[in-house]
Design an enzyme around this catalytic site. Structure first.
Site, mmCIF file in Angstrom:
data_model
loop_
_atom_site.group_PDB
_atom_site.id
_atom_site.type_symbol
_atom_site.label_atom_id
_atom_site.label_comp_id
_atom_site.label_asym_id
_atom_site.label_seq_id
_atom_site.Cartn_x
_atom_site.Cartn_y
_atom_site.Cartn_z
ATOM 1 N N SER A 93 -10.798 1.663 6.049
ATOM 2 C CA SER A 93 -10.959 2.427 4.813
ATOM 3 C C SER A 93 -11.540 1.516 3.734
ATOM 4 O O SER A 93 -11.261 0.322 3.707
ATOM 5 C CB SER A 93 -9.595 2.955 4.367
ATOM 6 O OG SER A 93 -8.682 1.879 4.236
ATOM 7 N N HIS A 142 -9.307 4.039 -0.515
ATOM 8 C CA HIS A 142 -7.949 3.487 -0.469
ATOM 9 C C HIS A 142 -7.712 2.501 -1.625
ATOM 10 O O HIS A 142 -7.723 1.290 -1.436
ATOM 11 C CB HIS A 142 -7.759 2.798 0.891
ATOM 12 C CG HIS A 142 -6.394 2.257 1.146
ATOM 13 N ND1 HIS A 142 -5.245 2.751 0.544
ATOM 14 C CD2 HIS A 142 -5.975 1.245 1.960
ATOM 15 C CE1 HIS A 142 -4.195 2.056 0.968
ATOM 16 N NE2 HIS A 142 -4.601 1.140 1.810
ATOM 17 N N CYS A 155 0.821 -1.213 0.000
ATOM 18 C CA CYS A 155 0.000 0.000 0.000
ATOM 19 C C CYS A 155 0.852 1.260 0.000
ATOM 20 O O CYS A 155 0.332 2.366 -0.070
ATOM 21 C CB CYS A 155 -0.931 -0.006 1.203
ATOM 22 S SG CYS A 155 -1.981 -1.467 1.255
#
Lengths: 383, 383
Positions: free
Chosen positions: A207, A330, A83
């Site tokens: 998220s 996200h 991420c």
């Protein structure tokens, strides 16, 4: 390091874009950034992405996007740090321009996540954890974060509802961001009644994933005539053990501390000089840990900052001013570039109702895995 | 660009290492390189890998390996450009050191391919092609290369057996490389009788996959006391369309031409000054196309160079001096780093029976996909 400026930015709305392909989503943000920068070409392309081999059956996104966005023939490569891929691509672009070997670059974060079933996406996201020692045991990525949150609550005496202000702030700010995935105000009651995902993390601690892309054109600062000039004052990347259980202290983000410290040193700025902080609130617990490791709160007191309303626009350290991961969404490999783009918007004064008054300095922190790779960037405005 | 030296190298034997994990294979090469360099730490780690998300369920190889090889906390990231990932990681490391932000880096190419069934590996390798317009049609990666080879034979009038010298040379050289996967001399007869894979590519036109890792420690040249000093004289990366059918001329590697030209310009050397060329002979046809696009043969005449025995050690342009992809083996994301390591061995004079006499300059060319991403590096020896 050679001083670098951000000449143009672009982004797509985060969402479930079933009508658009990986190519189209990335192209949208890349074209927008080049148009905003007033350029038709750059020397090199750096693509941040985590999941395209697993979700779209596509590797080699450098060449894949170079041709699509009008950069046929140019240097192009993909950078991956789970991420944290978006900021990692940005930093790779910075180093390329700083090396003097290229004079301009496009950093593009892109992720297409909604083309597979939820369980496939959950399995794909688990590749950010340690395959041998975490995922192999059957724990999901949110499960790992849930263990961390539970321990934090135990160690420092917080209740679940104490985390509500993080989500409430993010959702409130996203109301004014047309690129955000969620446009829905929430309350403490709603937060507490939300469905459980992995105790104690519920749906409003977490998220939402999504399809999205964000991009920036970077050049040597001396070649950026645009006013105000947004420059990179600090850039650093650090790592920690990939498995959380290998850490001496699982409640302290060592890689956030290390990368933030180096970024502060490079910029010559202390935390008190940061006007806004786009942090990586993949889960509410991560917002608290980021604030603590980056010097904005004492150990165990990140939650206090939120409860005291110091994280809102106008507070001591505004975070998630465009919705953060929680409400902007996200799209994992794109998130780091959204943070950069949003800080540029703040420094340009383009944020309307969530504009941080007189913002001159913004910090972005992008996290790969459960704190295994953390990149911190500090951007400043030169008028 | 700041001048960079290669201070140490390391590699593992290419093979089917079912008894070793991804971690162990990468660690072996990384430790060997740091030991060879005489260092215990570097500022940053750049990992080249293509398939770990698909084969090992592991992403974020930067942090994954940093901790494992004793670089806990340091900056680390993965770089991916399909089979060009190894050289892409090397170039990312060069840029990082050239930028001045880090003073030493480890570039590690690593691939663990044999933990899945052959059909899974074939599907994973197809992610190097265009998922929407090539793989989606059911064509495999070798199938794409077979179409290119067939067209080349038709256009330039070559027979299949004319390609035999490429494989014979590679296999002969690998006999003297303990790190090579295959130690088996072959003949034209054996070449012609080999099993067909995708007409006209047979088993001896194609490189074997494998598990493997290779690594190098790089530092600014002024900090490299070691003699002879091996420095990077040229480094460039270029792209082409990801799908072969999108090219005006599918028989010319534009990205090889562009990256080689830039590397020659940077080094201030013409092709005639290159003493050996580690090219990307994933398939015999690619050896011919690389020689042509890089200035060693006229269009359609790469095969002639091989037939005239100019590619052997002692020939006009020795290639695959340690076995090449064909016989050293092709652990995809590691291959580009094997090429760099092998050139350093040649420039140090460590290659025994396949030593190129008086080698002062070596060139490596690493290809991602069917020519979509191509990186060219020129290394020289300074005594």
């Amino acid at each position: 390091m050679r001083k670098i400026a951000i000449l143009g930015i672009g982004q797509t709305k985060v969402g479930e874009h079933w009508e658009k392909s990986l190519r189209e989503i990335g192209g949208e943000a890349a074209f927008a950034a080049m148009q905003d920068a007033g350029v038709e070409k750059v020397d090199a392309l750096f693509v941040g992405n985590m999941l395209s081999p697993l979700i779209s059956g596509q590797n080699q996104l450098g060449a894949f996007f170079a041709d699509w966005v009008g950069l046929w023939g140019q240097e192009a490569v993909k950078v991956e740090a789970a991420c944290g891929s978006g900021a990692a691509a940005f930093r790779a672009g910075l180093m390329a321009v700083a090396s003097g070997d290229v004079e301009s670059a496009l950093a593009l974060g892109v992720e297409k996540m909604t083309d597979k079933a939820g369980r496939d996406v959950t399995a794909a996201l688990a590749t950010a954890a340690d395959a041998d020692y975490e995922a192999e045991q059957g724990i999901s990525f949110v499960g790992i974060n849930a263990l961390v949150m539970r321990r934090y609550m135990y160690e420092f005496g917080w209740k679940h509802e104490d985390f509500a202000p993080f989500s409430i702030n993010a959702h409130a700010n996203a109301m004014h961001n047309p690129f955000a995935r969620l446009h829905e105000k929430i309350t403490v009651e709603k937060f507490e009644k939300s469905s459980m995902v992995a105790t104690p993390i519920n749906l409003l601690d977490a998220s939402p994933i999504g399809d999205g892309a964000a991009a920036a054109v970077i050049v040597p600062a001396e070649k950026a005539a645009r006013q105000p000039r947004v420059v990179v004052a600090g850039s650093a990347s650090a790592t920690d053990t990939i498995a959380v259980h290998s850490r001496k202290d699982p409640l302290f983000l060592q890689a956030a501390y290390r990368s933030a410290k180096r970024a502060y040193d490079m910029a010559g700025l202390p935390p008190s000089e940061i006007d806004l902080f786009e942090l990586h609130d993949a889960f509410s617990i991560m917002a608290a840990l980021s604030l603590e490791a980056s010097g904005f709160a004492e150990r165990g007191q990140g939650v206090r900052l939120a409860l005291d309303n110091e994280i809102g626009v106008g507070g001591r350290i505004p975070i998630c001013t465009r919705g953060g991961l929680k409400a902007r969404g996200h799209p994992v490999g794109a998130t780091g570039m959204y943070q950069i783009v949003e800080i540029v918007q703040q420094l340009r004064g383009e944020c309307g109702k969530t504009q941080v008054d007189g913002a001159k300095t913004g910090m972005a922190q992008n996290i790969g895995g459960s704190g295994a790779t953390i990149l911190t960037h500090i951007l400043t405005k030169e008028v």
